[in-house]
Design a protein around this motif. Structure first.
Motif, mmCIF file in Angstrom:
data_model
loop_
_atom_site.group_PDB
_atom_site.id
_atom_site.type_symbol
_atom_site.label_atom_id
_atom_site.label_comp_id
_atom_site.label_asym_id
_atom_site.label_seq_id
_atom_site.Cartn_x
_atom_site.Cartn_y
_atom_site.Cartn_z
ATOM 1 N N ALA A 237 0.799 -1.480 -0.231
ATOM 2 C CA ALA A 237 -0.061 0.170 0.120
ATOM 3 C C ALA A 237 1.021 1.238 -0.136
ATOM 4 N N LEU A 238 1.981 1.047 0.495
ATOM 5 C CA LEU A 238 3.039 2.182 0.442
ATOM 6 C C LEU A 238 3.341 2.524 -0.869
ATOM 7 N N GLY A 239 3.515 1.638 -1.827
ATOM 8 C CA GLY A 239 3.898 2.175 -2.921
ATOM 9 C C GLY A 239 2.721 2.285 -3.960
ATOM 10 N N GLU A 240 1.194 1.761 -3.538
ATOM 11 C CA GLU A 240 0.562 2.343 -4.254
ATOM 12 C C GLU A 240 -0.176 3.918 -3.500
ATOM 13 N N GLY A 241 0.482 4.183 -2.659
ATOM 14 C CA GLY A 241 0.163 5.817 -2.652
ATOM 15 C C GLY A 241 1.111 6.451 -3.764
ATOM 16 N N VAL A 242 2.299 6.606 -3.373
ATOM 17 C CA VAL A 242 3.091 6.688 -4.168
ATOM 18 C C VAL A 242 3.162 7.140 -6.295
ATOM 19 N N PHE A 243 2.807 5.565 -6.049
ATOM 20 C CA PHE A 243 2.121 5.315 -7.345
ATOM 21 C C PHE A 243 0.812 6.081 -7.970
ATOM 22 N N GLY A 381 4.912 13.543 -2.731
ATOM 23 C CA GLY A 381 4.430 14.637 -2.668
ATOM 24 C C GLY A 381 5.942 15.500 -2.214
ATOM 25 N N THR A 382 6.585 15.004 -1.136
ATOM 26 C CA THR A 382 7.190 15.695 -0.653
ATOM 27 C C THR A 382 9.201 15.842 -0.849
ATOM 28 N N VAL A 383 9.357 14.318 -1.409
ATOM 29 C CA VAL A 383 11.022 14.010 -1.911
ATOM 30 C C VAL A 383 11.035 13.720 -3.243
ATOM 31 N N SER A 384 9.596 13.856 -4.195
ATOM 32 C CA SER A 384 10.248 13.380 -5.687
ATOM 33 C C SER A 384 10.782 14.969 -6.261
ATOM 34 N N ASN A 385 10.768 15.683 -5.904
ATOM 35 C CA ASN A 385 11.211 16.782 -6.982
ATOM 36 C C ASN A 385 12.990 16.627 -6.727
ATOM 37 N N THR A 386 12.902 16.588 -5.251
ATOM 38 C CA THR A 386 14.552 16.371 -5.027
ATOM 39 C C THR A 386 15.311 15.551 -5.030
ATOM 40 N N LEU A 387 14.782 13.505 -5.335
ATOM 41 C CA LEU A 387 14.943 12.465 -5.445
ATOM 42 C C LEU A 387 14.698 12.314 -7.112
ATOM 43 N N GLY A 388 13.521 12.446 -7.483
ATOM 44 C CA GLY A 388 13.919 12.272 -8.585
ATOM 45 C C GLY A 388 12.120 11.357 -8.831
ATOM 46 N N VAL A 389 11.338 11.312 -9.882
ATOM 47 C CA VAL A 389 10.416 10.185 -9.924
ATOM 48 C C VAL A 389 10.591 9.263 -10.096
ATOM 49 N N ILE A 390 10.744 8.437 -11.111
ATOM 50 C CA ILE A 390 11.870 7.397 -11.178
ATOM 51 C C ILE A 390 11.684 7.016 -9.765
ATOM 52 N N PRO A 391 12.878 7.050 -8.928
ATOM 53 C CA PRO A 391 13.311 6.822 -7.798
ATOM 54 C C PRO A 391 12.479 6.240 -7.239
ATOM 55 N N ILE A 392 11.106 7.248 -6.972
ATOM 56 C CA ILE A 392 10.186 6.810 -5.721
ATOM 57 C C ILE A 392 9.391 6.739 -6.563
ATOM 58 N N LEU A 393 9.123 6.091 -7.575
ATOM 59 C CA LEU A 393 8.021 5.155 -7.944
ATOM 60 C C LEU A 393 8.560 4.190 -8.060
ATOM 61 N N ASN A 394 9.970 3.700 -7.919
ATOM 62 C CA ASN A 394 10.671 2.519 -7.687
ATOM 63 C C ASN A 394 10.068 2.286 -6.165
ATOM 64 N N ILE A 395 10.215 2.434 -4.789
ATOM 65 C CA ILE A 395 9.388 2.411 -4.610
ATOM 66 C C ILE A 395 8.422 1.055 -4.218
ATOM 67 N N GLN A 396 7.770 1.514 -5.051
ATOM 68 C CA GLN A 396 6.304 0.880 -5.163
ATOM 69 C C GLN A 396 6.732 -0.491 -5.989
#
Length: 435
Positions: A237-243, A381-396
């Protein structure tokens, strides 16, 4: 057993048809209402609050609602909840100007509160309507209806929003709830009995509620099968929130697409879900094994990594194949594996949990997933601008892979027999399967 033979069971067929009708209406509202709110207010904040109003009740009320689901007649709970869902929509017809948008927040909050009773009630009622042999095909059919409504509902919601505005959206969803209640009313009450609460704490309703809620937690953590399955869903569910937050951004930035491509990929996943439902019905009991559940989670995670990495990989390899075509294929594949996970895990939950505690188990699951989904949205919403969209999406993707590892490592190899403990023997019901 053939999946579609399960529909000959008229009690289950009613539950299935009601779910299909109400889910289609939900998709009309889920797609059409945010469109209307944005057109009315031109505010992303107002649209975001609309989504947030639908998450909070899941966190606050989900596990508590499960206690009442276990107390009440589950069919009656579903009928009344659908009627309340229909009535609660009507204030939306008063929304005419941006000053009235607060009504939307209240309605969405109320709708989600009522849904906290329908979801565990439906999952708890299902095993009472079918034989154990029919349970996996029944859950496969539910996945099929969910993806069918997902395929049709969004397109219908967009059309209704464009031609008939908010009143049309409200009318469509209201009719769906009323029809669902009518269909559910035909299920024999004898097949849908709830469980009278155990050992009520005197005349103190709060103490009784707290005790029954705590009993549900003890059953959950007293059974390795149950807590591992709940943990896998919660982690994912953590990844679904990111997605949910970053998916449109991924389409815009990585695929250079727009609203059309967003819809096409969601439709592709729904098509994969339909195919997955057919495969799940054919595989039947084999989906209950830890190997099936674990490998489907791993496949889900691996395909997710491919989805997010495909644009860069194709460019690096100099492949001229259109990226969108590749993504459509990957979204279909992820839909298939997702249904395999859902059908196998949900069926095993229903078999492994005591019948008297099914509402609480699914209520606790809903709350846990709500919390982690919210955390995922905050991270996105808070860290994707810093780390990038793809790395955060890979949390899912990482969450799905971790869920697969947990399932393979910790789920018992053999299914336990159903733990249908009598209502008045709390100690027996709380034993579960030993860790």
């Amino acid at each position: 057993m053939s999946m579609f033979k399960t529909l000959r069971n008229t009690k289950f067929a009613r539950l299935w048809c009601a779910g299909l009708i109400s889910q289609a209406g939900d998709w009309v509202l889920a797609i059409g209402l945010p469109i209307y709110v944005y057109i009315l207010t031109r505010s992303l904040l107002a649209t975001s609050i609309t989504f947030a109003a639908g998450i909070i009740p899941q966190i606050v009320l989900g596990s508590v609602a499960g206690v009442f689901v276990d107390r009440w007649n589950r069919k009656r709970t579903l009928v009344i909840a659908n009627l309340l869902l229909a009535v609660a929509l009507l204030p939306l017809m008063l929304v005419r100007t941006p000053d009235h948008v607060w009504i939307v927040y209240i309605v969405i909050f109320a709708e989600t509160c009522f849904e906290q009773f329908t979801v565990p009630a439906q999952n708890a009622l299902l095993p009472a309507l079918v034989t154990e042999e029919q349970l996996v095909p029944a859950n496969a059919l539910n996945s099929l209806s969910s993806n069918l409504s997902r395929l049709v509902g969004p397109a219908l919601g967009g059309v209704i929003a464009g031609f008939f505005g908010l009143n049309g959206i409200v009318a469509a969803d209201t009719i769906s709830f009323l029809l669902a209640a009518l269909v559910l009313a035909g299920i024999p009450s004898s097949a849908a009995k709830g469980v009278v609460s155990q050992n009520p704490a005197g005349n103190n309703p709060l103490a009784s509620l707290r005790r029954e809620w705590s009993d549900g937690l003890r059953v959950l953590f007293g059974s390795r099968t149950l807590w591992v399955l709940v943990a896998t869903f919660t982690i994912s569910a953590l990844g679904e929130g990111v997605f949910g937050v970053l998916y449109p951004v991924f389409v815009y930035q990585a695929l250079h697409g727009g609203a059309l491509e967003i819809g096409e990929l969601m439709s592709a996943q729904a098509v994969g879900g339909l195919l997955g439902g057919l495969v799940a019905g054919w595989l039947g009991q084999r989906l209950l094994s830890r190997w099936s559940i674990g490998l489907n989670w791993l496949a889900f995670g691996a395909i997710s990594i491919a989805i997010y990495g495909a644009p860069a990989w194709l460019a690096l390899a100099g492949v001229t194949l259109p990226v969108l075509w590749v993504e459509v294929g990957l979204f279909i594949a992820v839909g298939v594996s997702g249904v395999g996970v859902l059908t196998g895990s949900q069926s095993r939950l229903q078999i492994s949990a005591p019948e008297a505690f099914l509402g609480r188990i699914f209520g606790i699951l809903g709350t846990a997933m709500g919390v982690f989904t919210l955390v995922g949205t905050v991270i996105a919403g808070t860290v994707s601008n810093t780390l990038g969209v793809i790395p955060i999406l890979n949390i899912q993707a990482a969450g799905k892979l971790l869920a697969g590892v947990l399932a393979l490592a910790l789920l018992p190899r053999m299914l336990r027999p159903p733990e249908n403990a009598p209502v008045d023997t709390t100690e027996q019901a709380l034993m579960g399967d030993a860790v």
